[in-house]
Design a protein around this motif. Structure first.
Motif, PDB file in Angstrom:
ATOM      1  N   HIS A 113       0.850  -1.187   0.000  1.00 52.07           N
ATOM      2  CA  HIS A 113       0.000   0.000   0.000  1.00 52.07           C
ATOM      3  C   HIS A 113       0.890   1.242   0.000  1.00 52.07           C
ATOM      4  O   HIS A 113       1.933   1.263   0.663  1.00 52.07           O
ATOM      5  N   PRO A 114       0.512   2.289  -0.748  1.00 48.88           N
ATOM      6  CA  PRO A 114       1.347   3.496  -0.858  1.00 48.88           C
ATOM      7  C   PRO A 114       1.767   4.106   0.480  1.00 48.88           C
ATOM      8  O   PRO A 114       2.833   4.729   0.563  1.00 48.88           O
TER       9      PRO A 114
ATOM     10  N   SER B  57       7.520  -1.321  13.125  1.00 44.94           N
ATOM     11  CA  SER B  57       7.364  -0.327  14.195  1.00 44.94           C
ATOM     12  C   SER B  57       6.169   0.583  13.918  1.00 44.94           C
ATOM     13  O   SER B  57       5.470   1.015  14.841  1.00 44.94           O
ATOM     14  N   LEU B  58       5.920   0.862  12.620  1.00 48.70           N
ATOM     15  CA  LEU B  58       4.749   1.670  12.251  1.00 48.70           C
ATOM     16  C   LEU B  58       3.463   0.898  12.513  1.00 48.70           C
ATOM     17  O   LEU B  58       2.493   1.441  13.049  1.00 48.70           O
ATOM     18  N   VAL B  59       3.466  -0.379  12.129  1.00 48.81           N
ATOM     19  CA  VAL B  59       2.274  -1.215  12.295  1.00 48.81           C
ATOM     20  C   VAL B  59       1.912  -1.353  13.772  1.00 48.81           C
ATOM     21  O   VAL B  59       0.738  -1.415  14.145  1.00 48.81           O
TER      22      VAL B  59
ATOM     23  N   VAL C 224       1.465   7.969  12.894  1.00 52.68           N
ATOM     24  CA  VAL C 224       2.098   7.197  11.823  1.00 52.68           C
ATOM     25  C   VAL C 224       2.168   8.036  10.553  1.00 52.68           C
ATOM     26  O   VAL C 224       3.173   8.038   9.831  1.00 52.68           O
ATOM     27  N   LEU C 225       1.095   8.760  10.291  1.00 58.24           N
ATOM     28  CA  LEU C 225       1.060   9.613   9.104  1.00 58.24           C
ATOM     29  C   LEU C 225       2.159  10.667   9.181  1.00 58.24           C
ATOM     30  O   LEU C 225       2.806  10.994   8.171  1.00 58.24           O
ATOM     31  N   ALA C 226       2.408  11.201  10.382  1.00 56.63           N
ATOM     32  CA  ALA C 226       3.444  12.214  10.563  1.00 56.63           C
ATOM     33  C   ALA C 226       4.827  11.648  10.233  1.00 56.63           C
ATOM     34  O   ALA C 226       5.673  12.334   9.639  1.00 56.63           O
ATOM     35  N   LYS C 227       5.078  10.400  10.595  1.00 65.16           N
ATOM     36  CA  LYS C 227       6.378   9.772  10.331  1.00 65.16           C
ATOM     37  C   LYS C 227       6.591   9.472   8.851  1.00 65.16           C
ATOM     38  O   LYS C 227       7.724   9.326   8.402  1.00 65.16           O
ATOM     39  N   ARG C 228       5.500   9.363   8.111  1.00 63.33           N
ATOM     40  CA  ARG C 228       5.601   9.053   6.679  1.00 63.33           C
ATOM     41  C   ARG C 228       5.427  10.310   5.822  1.00 63.33           C
ATOM     42  O   ARG C 228       5.462  10.241   4.597  1.00 63.33           O
ATOM     43  N   TRP C 229       5.245  11.442   6.469  1.00 62.36           N
ATOM     44  CA  TRP C 229       4.846  12.648   5.749  1.00 62.36           C
ATOM     45  C   TRP C 229       5.937  13.176   4.812  1.00 62.36           C
ATOM     46  O   TRP C 229       5.633  13.825   3.799  1.00 62.36           O
ATOM     47  N   GLU C 230       7.186  12.896   5.092  1.00 69.32           N
ATOM     48  CA  GLU C 230       8.280  13.411   4.256  1.00 69.32           C
ATOM     49  C   GLU C 230       8.439  12.625   2.966  1.00 69.32           C
ATOM     50  O   GLU C 230       9.167  13.048   2.063  1.00 69.32           O
ATOM     51  N   ASP C 231       7.795  11.465   2.868  1.00 68.44           N
ATOM     52  CA  ASP C 231       7.893  10.637   1.657  1.00 68.44           C
ATOM     53  C   ASP C 231       7.026  11.241   0.551  1.00 68.44           C
ATOM     54  O   ASP C 231       5.814  11.393   0.717  1.00 68.44           O
TER      55      ASP C 231
END
Length: 628
Positions: A16-17, A29-31, A124-131
């Motif tokens: 998933h994207p 760790s995200l899950v 979790v969204l915050a940790k992936r936000w830079e991608d």
């Protein structure tokens, strides 16, 4: 939660994207910060007017996004499927554009069946936000939702102004039914049943025993089964009730109820869920609480004469437009429209018989009238050309049926059906005859399997009985089944012809198709015809199953040829392809069936690819059955 459980979730979402492109350790760790949630059918997943904790990713099942209108009725805005996310309205809070303390007037979300979902918190969204890929994915999803919402709003405004009503055809049965139930037991006298109808001011009474629905008695039953046949009024209700009546769920939609009523030729539908009776919905309820387009259409058909037959087409087209605008599923739409067209066909035959009767001619033998082609398959949403034939009992008076075939063809032409260019109409000698003549005709096609005869046979075997003698129809089908039992070589020739038209896979991404120069597909030639032919060949091989594609699929499932899962996949694929096909043809005013990939959403493309895989599996079954 155990480590292996986290790994299972990771396997389910790794492509998933929102999770793609990170290493397994980071992903786990995200899950761990996420939460798996399960919901039962109709259980609320997200309530309106409540703050969101994050996004919900659907892992299994389907969910409905809905909102309550001013009348307090629920309107379903969209269906969220496996792999899709709900909760985008909370992104504004995540981005700090609105205050989380200010509760927004959000829509509600509920499970439409058993659902498993993953709650992805904002952390979790915050940790992936830079991608950048995550940015692109969320932007694309929000843009798609925004487009769909504006499109839906525009349609609703047009519908409200154009039709002048607040309800849509997506209203639930529970909003239409009467919960005042008149009931009797099977041993209650017919007289008492009639008395209860009168006392409740209703036109039907349910027959109930120990809380279980056993049957239904209507005013028409009292007249047709009691008064006309002289049955004593002190007889028990069980003698005249209709056993095991057709029922419907209170959660079903308006169009579901309308479809069942029209398809079964009834006017009363008991509302039953898990064995519990909660009410009755009638044709009158549907016509009173919806716009009068249905009532006008049925009335126009039933009262049509030679002068106003042309008006019926416009009325049915108006109904089709309403169903399309309200996003009624293609299969349900065709159920309703087919029944209206069948009613029109029946009326044309009645008028033809009456016209001959005026001239002093009476039928010398019973007859059965059949439709072929798209009408035979129950897929004629627009009036095209005529495809029909006539079977009649043993008689030497062929002249009457020559006149009848000509009258029917003329009446249908007046109603808007163009004459068939291939002359496949009962007005032509080769498309009418006695049982014996038809047996000889079909035998000839089978023995002389030329390309021309194969085309005739393909069209013929899409037949569906519409009106006339049911006894003659049974005899006719028995004769055809006898021929098929001895004609496996003929079926082999049909399969050989189908090998030249294999259903495309489209397994490659749509972008790859563009590189190959492929930007469209012919829905009719490349998809629907091969599908229908494959289903037809299997149906013929297993006993000559007549009827619509759905009836053939159901019969093949009952015979154990299709598993229950494959039958459901086939129905879902058929519904999706039909939806694309109908909207393509309707939007082009009956034009070509070429579907351009550039006009499709990503979801539509993915669903089309899956549908074609299912169709190819069906075609593969046929090829395997007749392999050399």
């Amino acid at each position: 939660m155990q480590q292996n459980q986290y790994k299972e979730i990771w396997k389910a979402v790794q492509f998933h994207p929102l999770f793609q492109g990170v290493d397994e350790r980071t992903a786990l760790s995200l899950v761990e910060e996420c939460e798996t949630l399960t919901y039962g059918k109709n259980e609320m997943m997200l309530k309106a007017d409540t703050n969101r904790q994050g996004l919900l990713l659907i892992l299994q099942g389907n969910a409905e996004v809905f909102v309550k209108n001013a009348a307090g009725q629920e309107e379903v805005l969209e269906v969220i499927r496996k792999g899709e996310i709900v909760g985008f309205s909370s992104l504004a809070e995540f981005l700090g554009l609105t205050s989380a303390e200010k509760t927004q007037a959000n829509v509600g979300v509920r499970a439409s069946d058993e659902v498993q979902a993953l709650l992805i918190p904002f952390s979790v969204l915050a940790k992936r936000w830079e991608d950048q890929d995550v940015h692109d994915y969320l932007l694309a999803q929000v843009a798609i939702r925004l487009r769909d919402v504006y499109g839906s709003l525009a349609e609703q405004v047009k519908m409200a102004r154009g039709i002048g009503e607040g309800e849509t055809i997506l209203a639930r049965v529970q909003d239409l039914m009467s919960d005042k139930i008149a009931s009797v037991t099977p041993d209650t006298s017919i007289q008492e049943a009639a008395r209860r109808m009168a006392g409740s001011k209703t036109s039907s009474v349910l027959v109930v025993e120990d809380g279980e629905l056993k049957g239904i008695i209507t005013e028409r039953d009292i007249v047709g089964r009691v008064v006309s046949k002289g049955i004593p009024f002190d007889s028990s209700s069980r003698l005249v009730m209709t056993e095991n009546p057709v029922t419907i769920s209170r959660f079903a939609y308006y169009y579901d109820a309308l479809s069942k009523i029209l398809l079964n030729g009834i006017k009363h539908l008991p509302v039953v869920d898990d064995g519990e009776i909660s009410g009755v919905v009638t044709l009158t309820d549907l016509l009173r609480k919806k716009n009068d387009s249905v009532m006008r259409t049925i009335k126009k058909i039933d009262e049509a004469d030679e002068n106003n037959l042309p008006e019926v087409k416009g009325a049915i087209y108006e109904m089709t437009e309403t169903l399309l605008r309200d996003r009624v599923p293609a299969i349900a739409l065709l159920d309703i429209i087919t029944k209206l067209y069948d009613r029109l066909i029946g009326r044309a035959v009645e008028l033809s018989l009456a016209a001959l009767r005026k001239k002093g001619f009476e039928p010398p033998a019973p007859f059965a009238f059949y439709l072929m082609g798209s009408a035979g398959r129950g897929e004629q949403f627009m009036l095209t050309d005529q495809d029909h034939f006539l079977v009649y009992g043993d008689t030497s008076e062929h002249g009457y049926f020559e006149k009848l075939g000509a009258e029917i063809t003329s009446k249908l032409e007046a109603a808007g059906y163009a004459r068939c260019k291939g002359l496949m109409m009962s007005s032509e000698e080769q498309w009418r005859g006695t049982l014996l003549q038809w047996q000889d005709r079909v035998r000839k096609w089978m023995l002389q399997s030329t390309n021309e005869n194969l085309l005739l046979a393909h069209n013929f075997f899409s037949y569906r009985f519409v009106t006339g003698s049911e006894a003659l129809d049974e005899e006719f089908e028995a004769k055809i089944a006898e021929l098929l039992d001895r004609s496996k070589i003929f079926l082999y020739r049909m399969v050989q012809a189908e090998r030249e038209q294999e259903i495309p896979t489209l397994d490659e991404p749509i972008r790859a198709l563009f590189k190959l120069g492929r930007k469209s597909i012919d829905m009719k030639k490349e998809i629907l015809f091969p599908f229908h032919h494959s289903l037809q060949i299997l149906s013929l091989y297993y006993g000559g199953i007549p009827g619509t594609p759905l009836e053939k699929i159901a019969s093949l499932k009952e015979k154990g040829i299709f598993t229950e899962g494959f039958a459901e996949d086939l129905k879902e694929a058929f519904n999706h392809v039909l939806d694309l096909y109908i909207r393509q043809r309707w939007g082009n005013k009956g034009g070509n069936s070429i579907l351009s990939f550039t006009t499709m959403s990503t979801r539509q493309k993915d669903e089309l690819i899956l549908s074609l895989r299912t169709f190819r599996e069906l075609q593969g079954m046929v090829f395997a059955r007749f392999s050399v």
